[in-house]
Design an enzyme around this catalytic site. Structure first.
Site, PDB file in Angstrom:
ATOM      1  N   ASP A 136       2.158  -9.303   6.722  1.00 31.44           N
ATOM      2  CA  ASP A 136       2.441  -9.638   5.333  1.00 31.44           C
ATOM      3  C   ASP A 136       3.781  -8.975   4.983  1.00 31.44           C
ATOM      4  O   ASP A 136       3.844  -7.753   4.807  1.00 31.44           O
ATOM      5  CB  ASP A 136       1.302  -9.104   4.449  1.00 31.44           C
ATOM      6  CG  ASP A 136       1.583  -9.310   2.976  1.00 31.44           C
ATOM      7  OD1 ASP A 136       2.717  -9.674   2.618  1.00 31.44           O
ATOM      8  OD2 ASP A 136       0.658  -9.075   2.167  1.00 31.44           O
ATOM      9  N   CYS A 194      -3.774  -5.619  -7.219  1.00 26.52           N
ATOM     10  CA  CYS A 194      -4.442  -6.433  -6.177  1.00 26.52           C
ATOM     11  C   CYS A 194      -4.653  -5.617  -4.903  1.00 26.52           C
ATOM     12  O   CYS A 194      -4.535  -6.162  -3.798  1.00 26.52           O
ATOM     13  CB  CYS A 194      -3.667  -7.707  -5.870  1.00 26.52           C
ATOM     14  SG  CYS A 194      -3.480  -8.776  -7.285  1.00 26.52           S
ATOM     15  N   LYS A 206       9.614 -13.344  -4.918  1.00 27.45           N
ATOM     16  CA  LYS A 206       9.886 -11.898  -4.888  1.00 27.45           C
ATOM     17  C   LYS A 206      11.265 -11.608  -4.313  1.00 27.45           C
ATOM     18  O   LYS A 206      11.648 -10.463  -4.152  1.00 27.45           O
ATOM     19  CB  LYS A 206       8.822 -11.188  -4.042  1.00 27.45           C
ATOM     20  CG  LYS A 206       7.416 -11.228  -4.659  1.00 27.45           C
ATOM     21  CD  LYS A 206       6.451 -10.428  -3.822  1.00 27.45           C
ATOM     22  CE  LYS A 206       5.009 -10.748  -4.104  1.00 27.45           C
ATOM     23  NZ  LYS A 206       4.513 -10.255  -5.385  1.00 27.45           N
ATOM     24  N   GLN A 245       6.693  -7.700   0.698  1.00 30.14           N
ATOM     25  CA  GLN A 245       7.515  -6.625   0.111  1.00 30.14           C
ATOM     26  C   GLN A 245       8.591  -6.150   1.079  1.00 30.14           C
ATOM     27  O   GLN A 245       9.240  -5.133   0.820  1.00 30.14           O
ATOM     28  CB  GLN A 245       6.616  -5.433  -0.299  1.00 30.14           C
ATOM     29  CG  GLN A 245       5.555  -5.763  -1.318  1.00 30.14           C
ATOM     30  CD  GLN A 245       6.103  -6.149  -2.689  1.00 30.14           C
ATOM     31  OE1 GLN A 245       7.291  -5.972  -2.992  1.00 30.14           O
ATOM     32  NE2 GLN A 245       5.250  -6.692  -3.543  1.00 30.14           N
ATOM     33  N   HIS A 292      -2.800  -5.825   0.297  1.00 25.71           N
ATOM     34  CA  HIS A 292      -2.972  -6.621  -0.930  1.00 25.71           C
ATOM     35  C   HIS A 292      -4.210  -7.505  -0.721  1.00 25.71           C
ATOM     36  O   HIS A 292      -4.499  -7.900   0.418  1.00 25.71           O
ATOM     37  CB  HIS A 292      -1.718  -7.483  -1.081  1.00 25.71           C
ATOM     38  CG  HIS A 292      -1.608  -8.259  -2.348  1.00 25.71           C
ATOM     39  ND1 HIS A 292      -2.292  -9.427  -2.557  1.00 25.71           N
ATOM     40  CD2 HIS A 292      -0.873  -8.056  -3.464  1.00 25.71           C
ATOM     41  CE1 HIS A 292      -1.980  -9.914  -3.741  1.00 25.71           C
ATOM     42  NE2 HIS A 292      -1.124  -9.100  -4.321  1.00 25.71           N
TER      43      HIS A 292
END
Ligand SMILES: Cc1ncc(COP(=O)(O)O)c(C=O)c1O
Length: 406
Positions: free
Chosen positions: A197, A363, A223, A200, A118
């Site tokens: 990261d 993104c 999220k 997700q 991202h």
């Protein structure tokens, strides 16, 4: 999982008499009533500042805020609650780490990211390298959207200072084997820091930061059923102690004199100013909710829904899906294109039936360029996604083809 639907007020809403089919959870998740209530309760009953007042409601607020930190630590299996720093979200967490590490980069070092990052885990690193004679290197993917892990030995060198990598791609859905990657990196370059990261990943599966073995892990509250404007940076204690503060101000300071300042220890060192108290409390409640369902059950449900979607979509001629072929290898994210139809037109037609999907580069422009695409359509799932939602998507895509396909 069907009985969770009643907990999400937005799913009761209708637009033009039709229900909402929400397939954009990778962008942000819906919020259960308990999270909405927890924030509301803070504002109504004890909305004092934290760590400051020696009076009942301030102590209540401090306790709730710090209790949320404990819940986050437990949720990701952090060895210490002081390793949990509240930020505004994944983006701010990465910028915080990149700003600190960026100061220490010297000519001849290199920084590695993957092509599937991202922008928020790509640009902060790229910008730290620019103009410093620090090489910005890319780990690429194969035709199935999986990382070329055989290239690790050439891309990572003894001068690699950072590998910034996503745990789950927000476009391809690819689940990266973080634990194995960290092990390989440690073998090649003992001084390379691994920044994961997990925007997700943490919302959708069991994450154990100790099993991963990385140095920093970041994610966003919104999220994972929590409020917007709250996120997390987890880092190893010794690294957080070395890392330079990101912002200066109240609450992060132990002593200030005209000639010098002494900072508090982490996490306070990185939480300058009044934090998002209601947001942290809401995130703690979101964690309670997820734990009441069980993260293994959340993952199993999404895998089932993803498998069903892959199967149903494979019957549509002219539709191309990107990323790994099986649900086993991917999170609940499916990016696709329909031959000769612009993704924005697809989104517009689906919107006529209140089907909420994303169109664009999500993104992840470098990834789209790598795939030779400008944009894709993305459907993404969570614990409240049903087979009926997927059937509506499939019907909607058939309609798109009827209306727009040449
Ligand atoms: C993989 C990934 N990283 C980072 C982000 C940025 O998260 P936020 O906007 O909450 O900071 C996102 C959001 O879409 C994401 O999917």
């Amino acid at each position: 999982m069907a009985d969770v639907i009643k907990d999400f007020p937005l799913l009761k809403r209708k637009i033009n008499g039709k229900p909402i089919v929400y397939l954009d959870s990778a962008a942000t998740s819906l919020k259960p009533q308990s999270v909405i209530d927890a924030q509301d309760d803070y504002y109504r009953r004890y909305s004092a500042n934290v760590h400051r007042g020696i009076y009942a409601i301030s102590e209540e607020a401090t306790e709730a805020y710090e209790n949320a930190r404990k819940k986050v630590a437990g949720f990701i299996h952090a060895p210490s609650v002081n390793e949990i720093i509240f930020t505004r979200g994944t983006t701010e967490s990465i910028n915080l780490v990149a700003a600190g590490i960026g100061k220490t980069l010297i000519a001849g070092d290199n920084v590695v990211v993957t092509i599937m990052e991202h922008h928020s885990n790509f640009v902060p690193w790229q910008q730290r390298a620019v103009g410093k004679n620090v090489e910005f290197r890319i780990l690429n993917i194969d035709k199935n959207g999986k990382l070329n892990l055989n290239d690790l030995d050439t891309v990572i060198t003894r001068r690699t200072r950072v590998l910034a990598i996503t745990a789950v791609s927000n476009v391809l859905g690819t689940i990266n084997p973080i634990r194995d990657i960290v092990k390989s990196v440690r073998r090649i370059s003992p001084h390379c820091l691994v920044v994961v990261d997990a925007a997700q990943a943490v919302p959708h599966m069991v994450v154990d930061v100790q099993t991963w073995g990385a140095d920093f892990v970041v994610f966003s509250g919104h999220k994972m059923l929590g409020p917007t404007g709250i996120g997390v940076l987890w880092g190893k204690t010794e690294l957080l102690e070395q890392l330079h503060p990101y912002q200066y101000g109240g609450e992060m300071i132990a002593e200030v004199h005209v000639d010098r300042t002494i900072f508090k220890k982490p996490p306070q060192k990185f939480e300058a100013g009044t934090p998002h108290i209601a947001g942290a409390i809401g995130l703690g409640t979101a964690i309670d909710y997820l734990q009441s369902i069980g993260m293994d059950n959340v993952r199993a449900h999404e895998k089932e829904i993803t498998g069903y979607t892959l199967k149903q979509l494979s019957a549509i001629v002219g539709l191309q899906i990107y990323g790994p072929k099986t649900a086993e290898d991917r999170g609940g994210v499916i990016a696709l294109t329909v031959k000769d139809v612009h993704p924005h037109d697809i989104a517009q037609v689906l919107n006529e039936d209140n089907i909420c999907i994303r169109a664009g580069n999500h993104c992840a422009m470098p990834l789209h360029e790598h795939l030779g695409l400008v944009a894709t359509v993305r459907a993404s799932f969570y614990l409240y996604t049903t087979r009926e939602d997927i059937d509506a998507l499939v019907e909607g895509l058939e309609k798109v083809k009827r209306l727009l396909s040449k």
